[in-house]
Enzyme design. Structure first.
Site, PDB file in Angstrom:
ATOM      1  N   VAL A  11       9.503 -47.767  15.373  1.00 27.59           N
ATOM      2  CA  VAL A  11       9.092 -48.662  16.472  1.00 27.59           C
ATOM      3  C   VAL A  11       9.258 -49.905  16.273  1.00 27.59           C
ATOM      4  O   VAL A  11       9.614 -50.586  17.223  1.00 27.59           O
ATOM      5  CB  VAL A  11       7.395 -48.367  16.482  1.00 27.59           C
ATOM      6  CG1 VAL A  11       6.798 -49.176  17.590  1.00 27.59           C
ATOM      7  CG2 VAL A  11       7.038 -46.761  16.978  1.00 27.59           C
ATOM      8  N   THR A 120       0.788 -46.565  15.954  1.00 27.40           N
ATOM      9  CA  THR A 120      -0.432 -45.793  16.707  1.00 27.40           C
ATOM     10  C   THR A 120      -1.767 -45.673  15.685  1.00 27.40           C
ATOM     11  O   THR A 120      -1.574 -45.465  14.509  1.00 27.40           O
ATOM     12  CB  THR A 120       0.087 -44.257  16.568  1.00 27.40           C
ATOM     13  OG1 THR A 120       1.327 -44.206  17.385  1.00 27.40           O
ATOM     14  CG2 THR A 120      -0.826 -43.180  17.285  1.00 27.40           C
ATOM     15  N   PHE A 151       5.280 -45.332  23.674  1.00 24.13           N
ATOM     16  CA  PHE A 151       5.308 -43.859  24.024  1.00 24.13           C
ATOM     17  C   PHE A 151       6.815 -43.395  23.988  1.00 24.13           C
ATOM     18  O   PHE A 151       7.293 -42.587  24.388  1.00 24.13           O
ATOM     19  CB  PHE A 151       4.980 -43.554  25.205  1.00 24.13           C
ATOM     20  CG  PHE A 151       3.634 -44.280  25.761  1.00 24.13           C
ATOM     21  CD1 PHE A 151       2.511 -43.428  25.018  1.00 24.13           C
ATOM     22  CD2 PHE A 151       3.092 -45.282  26.518  1.00 24.13           C
ATOM     23  CE1 PHE A 151       1.101 -43.730  25.379  1.00 24.13           C
ATOM     24  CE2 PHE A 151       1.961 -45.801  26.506  1.00 24.13           C
ATOM     25  CZ  PHE A 151       0.818 -44.887  25.946  1.00 24.13           C
ATOM     26  N   ARG A 153      10.310 -41.891  22.233  1.00 24.34           N
ATOM     27  CA  ARG A 153      10.723 -40.541  21.540  1.00 24.34           C
ATOM     28  C   ARG A 153      11.707 -40.903  20.878  1.00 24.34           C
ATOM     29  O   ARG A 153      12.661 -41.653  21.279  1.00 24.34           O
ATOM     30  CB  ARG A 153      10.786 -39.345  22.822  1.00 24.34           C
ATOM     31  CG  ARG A 153       9.680 -39.109  23.416  1.00 24.34           C
ATOM     32  CD  ARG A 153      10.356 -38.121  24.560  1.00 24.34           C
ATOM     33  NE  ARG A 153      11.051 -39.141  25.240  1.00 24.34           N
ATOM     34  CZ  ARG A 153      12.006 -38.720  26.647  1.00 24.34           C
ATOM     35  NH1 ARG A 153      11.867 -37.487  26.771  1.00 24.34           N
ATOM     36  NH2 ARG A 153      12.502 -39.578  27.270  1.00 24.34           N
ATOM     37  N   GLU A 154      11.636 -40.434  19.665  1.00 25.63           N
ATOM     38  CA  GLU A 154      12.978 -40.588  18.850  1.00 25.63           C
ATOM     39  C   GLU A 154      14.177 -40.025  19.554  1.00 25.63           C
ATOM     40  O   GLU A 154      14.106 -38.717  20.003  1.00 25.63           O
ATOM     41  CB  GLU A 154      12.663 -39.988  17.468  1.00 25.63           C
ATOM     42  CG  GLU A 154      11.574 -40.689  16.481  1.00 25.63           C
ATOM     43  CD  GLU A 154      11.764 -40.161  15.203  1.00 25.63           C
ATOM     44  OE1 GLU A 154      12.809 -39.569  14.832  1.00 25.63           O
ATOM     45  OE2 GLU A 154      10.635 -40.423  14.442  1.00 25.63           O
ATOM     46  N   GLY A 272       9.121 -22.713  21.366  1.00 22.74           N
ATOM     47  CA  GLY A 272      10.397 -22.754  20.325  1.00 22.74           C
ATOM     48  C   GLY A 272       9.512 -22.080  19.097  1.00 22.74           C
ATOM     49  O   GLY A 272       8.794 -21.331  19.164  1.00 22.74           O
ATOM     50  N   CYS A 279       5.071 -37.973  14.447  1.00 24.64           N
ATOM     51  CA  CYS A 279       3.917 -38.242  15.467  1.00 24.64           C
ATOM     52  C   CYS A 279       2.933 -37.256  15.860  1.00 24.64           C
ATOM     53  O   CYS A 279       1.952 -37.245  15.160  1.00 24.64           O
ATOM     54  CB  CYS A 279       4.730 -38.909  16.623  1.00 24.64           C
ATOM     55  SG  CYS A 279       5.766 -40.165  16.015  1.00 24.64           S
ATOM     56  N   LYS A 339      14.031 -32.380  15.784  1.00 21.85           N
ATOM     57  CA  LYS A 339      14.436 -32.107  17.339  1.00 21.85           C
ATOM     58  C   LYS A 339      15.737 -32.483  17.453  1.00 21.85           C
ATOM     59  O   LYS A 339      16.411 -33.294  16.643  1.00 21.85           O
ATOM     60  CB  LYS A 339      13.502 -32.677  18.011  1.00 21.85           C
ATOM     61  CG  LYS A 339      13.458 -34.473  18.224  1.00 21.85           C
ATOM     62  CD  LYS A 339      12.666 -35.044  19.291  1.00 21.85           C
ATOM     63  CE  LYS A 339      13.046 -36.395  19.353  1.00 21.85           C
ATOM     64  NZ  LYS A 339      12.216 -36.969  20.408  1.00 21.85           N
TER      65      LYS A 339
HETATM   66  C1  UGA Z   1       6.336 -38.258  20.622  1.00 20.08           C
HETATM   67  C2  UGA Z   1       5.991 -38.632  21.961  1.00 20.08           C
HETATM   68  O1  UGA Z   1       6.930 -37.740  23.045  1.00 20.08           O
HETATM   69  C3  UGA Z   1       6.305 -39.892  22.468  1.00 20.08           C
HETATM   70  O2  UGA Z   1       5.793 -40.320  23.544  1.00 20.08           O
HETATM   71  C4  UGA Z   1       5.610 -40.861  21.308  1.00 20.08           C
HETATM   72  O3  UGA Z   1       5.721 -42.227  21.615  1.00 20.08           O
HETATM   73  C5  UGA Z   1       5.871 -40.644  19.851  1.00 20.08           C
HETATM   74  O4  UGA Z   1       5.644 -39.194  19.645  1.00 20.08           O
HETATM   75  C6  UGA Z   1       5.326 -41.461  18.924  1.00 20.08           C
HETATM   76  O5  UGA Z   1       3.954 -41.467  19.101  1.00 20.08           O
HETATM   77  O6  UGA Z   1       5.766 -42.135  18.333  1.00 20.08           O
HETATM   78  P1  UGA Z   1       8.853 -37.825  19.086  1.00 20.08           P
HETATM   79  O7  UGA Z   1       7.974 -37.386  17.952  1.00 20.08           O
HETATM   80  O8  UGA Z   1       9.868 -38.741  19.000  1.00 20.08           O
HETATM   81  O9  UGA Z   1       7.756 -38.445  20.133  1.00 20.08           O
HETATM   82  O10 UGA Z   1       9.244 -36.451  19.827  1.00 20.08           O
HETATM   83  P2  UGA Z   1       9.092 -35.435  21.101  1.00 20.08           P
HETATM   84  O11 UGA Z   1      10.503 -35.661  21.762  1.00 20.08           O
HETATM   85  O12 UGA Z   1       7.780 -35.493  21.764  1.00 20.08           O
HETATM   86  O13 UGA Z   1       9.328 -34.087  20.398  1.00 20.08           O
HETATM   87  C7  UGA Z   1       8.047 -33.760  19.241  1.00 20.08           C
HETATM   88  C8  UGA Z   1       8.336 -32.249  18.898  1.00 20.08           C
HETATM   89  O14 UGA Z   1       7.987 -31.399  19.961  1.00 20.08           O
HETATM   90  C9  UGA Z   1       9.814 -31.793  18.380  1.00 20.08           C
HETATM   91  O15 UGA Z   1       9.614 -31.078  17.190  1.00 20.08           O
HETATM   92  C10 UGA Z   1      10.239 -31.048  19.489  1.00 20.08           C
HETATM   93  O16 UGA Z   1      11.313 -30.353  19.323  1.00 20.08           O
HETATM   94  C11 UGA Z   1       8.830 -30.504  20.297  1.00 20.08           C
HETATM   95  N1  UGA Z   1       8.885 -29.947  21.561  1.00 20.08           N
HETATM   96  C12 UGA Z   1       9.171 -30.804  22.299  1.00 20.08           C
HETATM   97  C13 UGA Z   1       8.902 -28.622  22.034  1.00 20.08           C
HETATM   98  O17 UGA Z   1       8.788 -27.718  21.058  1.00 20.08           O
HETATM   99  N2  UGA Z   1       8.930 -28.288  23.259  1.00 20.08           N
HETATM  100  C14 UGA Z   1       8.945 -29.064  24.421  1.00 20.08           C
HETATM  101  O18 UGA Z   1       9.058 -28.858  25.441  1.00 20.08           O
HETATM  102  C15 UGA Z   1       9.190 -30.453  23.721  1.00 20.08           C
END
Ligand code: UGA
Length: 469
Positions: A11, A120, A151, A153-154, A272, A279, A339
Site C-alpha cells: 500500500v 487496514t 481499496f 487490489r494487487e 473457485g 487481505c 490470484k
Molecule cells: C482485496 C480487495 O479486493 C481490495 O479492494 C482491498 O483494497 C484489498 O483486498 C486490501 O484490503 O488491501 P486483493 O487481496 O488484492 O484485494 O485481491 P482480490 O482481487 O480482492 O482477490 C482476493 C481473492 O479472492 C483472490 O484469491 C481471488 O482469486 C479471489 N476471488 C476474487 C475469487 O475467488 N472470486 C472472485 O470473483 C474474485
C-alpha cells in the site's frame, strides 16, 4: 503538497508512487535499510503493473526514500501510516507497528499536519493514534488524524489508486478535510485525467471519482465491511456452486442470471477454490474480532470463512475422486499465486493445495508466470518448477489449474493434450468452456458445473462408468 508515506510495503509503495504522479512531493519512509537501498537503486520489490514506470518517472525527483521518520514528518503536510497490521494469535490486528510510528511522529509535529491511517485498521485506531501522539508531547491543536482506507487490489493497484470507484476520507475537523481534498484534488478535479502522460484509464473507470467524507470511525468500518462483503459474495457463489454440482445446474449460468441484476452486480461472483491473499483472510478475522469486542457476534463472517476453507477441501476431494490414490501421482500445477496478475503467495489457496498434495505423496511440477521465486522459498522439496505450462503438464496424470492467470485461459489445448500422460484437467477457476475441453480430448472437471468427459479415451470411459455409478 509534501507527503510522507511510512512503510514501503504494497500500500505504501503504490500510494507513494501515485501521489508523486499526482504532483505531490513524496518521502517514502522505511526502517529496512536494505529495502531503501534497493529502491534507491531502481529495484521494484513487488510485481505490479505500472509501478516500475511510476518509480522510474519520479525517483530522486518527486519521490525520495528515507529511514528518518522524524525528519520526514517535519518536512510534510500529511503523514500516511501504511505499515503492516499482521494478525495476532486470536485473529485481531497487531497494531504495535502503527503505535510505534505514531509515537515517533509525535516529536515531528512542528506545525499543522494531518496524520493519515492508510493501513487496514480496526475502528477506534485513529482515536488511539491521536492519544499516542498527544501523550508523547505533541500539541493537539497542531495535528489531526484522518482515516483514508485503500481499496486497491494487487495486480491492478496503480490503476485502482488513480481511477478509484470512490475515495473515502474519515475526518473529525474541517481543516483536516480540506487537506485531504487538496491531496486528492488532481483526481476529483479531473486534472490528472487530462494529462498526456497519465497512466491509461481502464475501460470501466468512471471519472471523476466521488470523494466521500465521513467520520473516522465510519471510514475505518467502511474498509473492513467492504472486504467482508466482497469475501461474502465469493463464499456465497461458492456455496451456490456446490448446490449446482449436486443438482446438475451450471454455476456460470446461475452467476450470469444473478449478476445481471444491477442490485447484485456481476463482479466478485466467480466461484473457485476460495479467496486468499494478504487481505480477505486477515481482515475477516479482524472484523469478526472487532465486532465481538464491541458486543456483536458477527456469525455470518464465521460462515463466510468456513465456506472458503471448505471450498479447498472440496476441490481436493474432487482431485482424489479422479485419481483414486495420490501417492506417486504426477500432477501438473498451473498457478501458485493467490490470484492472477501478482507474485504474492500469501494465504494462496493454490499453494495450500500444493502443500497438501505433497503431504499426500504426489509429485508436483508447477508453473506460475510470476510467483515461482516466492514459492520456492516455502516449497522446498518435492516440487519441480517448470519453464512454462506445457513443461509443467509433461507426463502428468492430471493438470490442475489453481490460479486465474489470463495466460492459463488461453492455452494451446492441442499442445497440452500432446504432452500429458492422461488428458485430465481439473480447473479450480472455471477458465474453460467444458465443451471446448471435450472437443480437444480432455476430461474436464471444474467448479459448480457438470463433469465433461472426453469421448473414447480409456481413462474417460473408466471414469464414465464410475461417474454413472
Ligand atoms: C482485496 C480487495 O479486493 C481490495 O479492494 C482491498 O483494497 C484489498 O483486498 C486490501 O484490503 O488491501 P486483493 O487481496 O488484492 O484485494 O485481491 P482480490 O482481487 O480482492 O482477490 C482476493 C481473492 O479472492 C483472490 O484469491 C481471488 O482469486 C479471489 N476471488 C476474487 C475469487 O475467488 N472470486 C472472485 O470473483 C474474485
Amino acid at each position: 503538497m509534501r507527503v510522507a508515506v511510512v512503510g514501503s510495503g504494497y500500500v505504501g509503495l503504490v500510494s507513494g508512487a501515485c501521489f508523486a504522479d499526482l504532483g505531490h512531493e513524496v518521502i517514502l519512509v522505511d526502517n529496512d535499510e536494505n529495502k531503501l537501498a534497493a529502491l534507491r537503486n531502481g529495484e521494484v520489490p513487488i510485481h505490479e503493473k505500472f509501478l516500475p514506470e511510476l518509480l522510474e518517472r519520479h525517483r530522486g525527483e518527486r519521490i525520495k526514500f528515507s529511514g528518518d521518520l522524524l525528519a520526514a514528518t517535519r518536512e510534510s503536510d500529511a503523514v500516511f501510516i501504511a505499515v503492516g497490521t499482521p494478525p495476532t494469535e486470536s485473529g485481531d490486528a497487531d497494531l504495535s507497528y502503527v503505535e510505534s510510528v505514531a509515537h515517533e511522529i509525535s516529536a515531528g509535529i512542528n506545525g499543522y499536519k494531518v496524520v493519515v491511517e492508510k493501513s487496514t485498521v480496526p475502528v477506534y485506531t485513529s482515536q488511539w493514534i491521536r492519544t499516542i501522539i498527544t501523550r508523547n508531547g505533541a500539541d493537539p491543536a497542531q495535528f489531526d488524524v484522518a482515516s483514508n482506507p485503500e481499496f486497491l487490489r494487487e495486480g491492478t493497484a496503480v490503476t485502482d489508486f488513480l481511477y478509484p470507484d470512490r475515495i473515502v476520507v474519515g475526518v473529525e475537523t474541517e481543516r483536516a478535510a480540506e487537506v485531504m481534498r487538496e491531496l486528492y484534488g488532481p483526481l476529483t478535479s479531473e486534472w490528472y485525467y487530462g494529462r498526456a502522460d497519465a497512466i491509461p484509464r481502464p475501460e470501466a473507470a468512471k471519472v471523476p471519482p466521488r470523494l466521500i467524507i465521513t467520520s473516522t470511525k465510519s471510514a475505518e468500518l467502511i474498509k473492513h465491511a467492504s472486504n467482508a462483503f466482497l469475501a461474502m459474495k465469493i463464499s456465497f457463489m461458492n456455496a451456490v456452486a456446490s448446490i449446482c454440482e449436486s443438482v446438475g445446474a451450471n454455476v456460470e449460468q446461475v452467476k450470469d442470471g444473478i449478476g445481471t441484476d444491477t442490485r447484485i452486480g456481476p463482479r466478485f461472483m466467480n466461484p473457485g477454490i476460495g479467496y486468499g491473499g494478504s487481505c480477505f483472510p486477515k481482515d475477516l478475522m479482524a472484523f469478526r474480532a472487532v465486532a465481538k469486542e464491541n458486543g456483536y457476534d458477527f456469525r455470518l463472517l464465521d460462515e463466510v470463512i468456513r465456506i472458503n476453507e471448505e471450498q479447498r477441501h472440496r476441490f481436493l476431494r474432487k482431485v482424489r475422486s479422479v485419481l483414486w490414490t495420490f501417492r506417486g501421482k504426477r500432477l501438473g500445477v498451473l498457478g501458485l499465486a493467490f490470484k492472477g496478475g501478482t507474485d504474492d503467495i500469501r494465504e494462496s489457496p493454490a499453494l495450500l493445495m500444493v502443500q497438501e498434495l505433497l503431504r499426500e505423496g504426489c509429485h508436483i511440477s508447477a508453473y506460475d508466470p510470476a510467483a515461482m521465486e516466492r514459492a520456492k522459498e516455502v516449497l522446498n522439496s518435492g516440487v519441480e518448477f517448470a519453464a512454462d505450462p506445457y513443461q509443467a503438464a509433461k507426463g502428468a496424470d492430471a493438470v490442475l489449474i489453481l490460479t486465474e492467470w489470463e495466460e492459463f485461459a488461453n492455452l494451446d489445448l492441442d499442445r497440452l493434450r500432446s504432452v500429458v500422460k492422461y488428458p485430465i484437467v481439473l480447473d479450480g477457476r472455471n477458465l474453460y468452456d467444458p465443451a471446448v475441453m471435450v472437443e480437444h480430448g480432455f476430461s474436464y472437471y471444474s467448479v459448480g458445473r457438470a463433469v465433461a468427459l472426453a469421448e473414447e479415451s480409456t481413462t474417460a470411459s473408466g471414469l464414465k462408468k464410475r461417474e454413472r455409478a
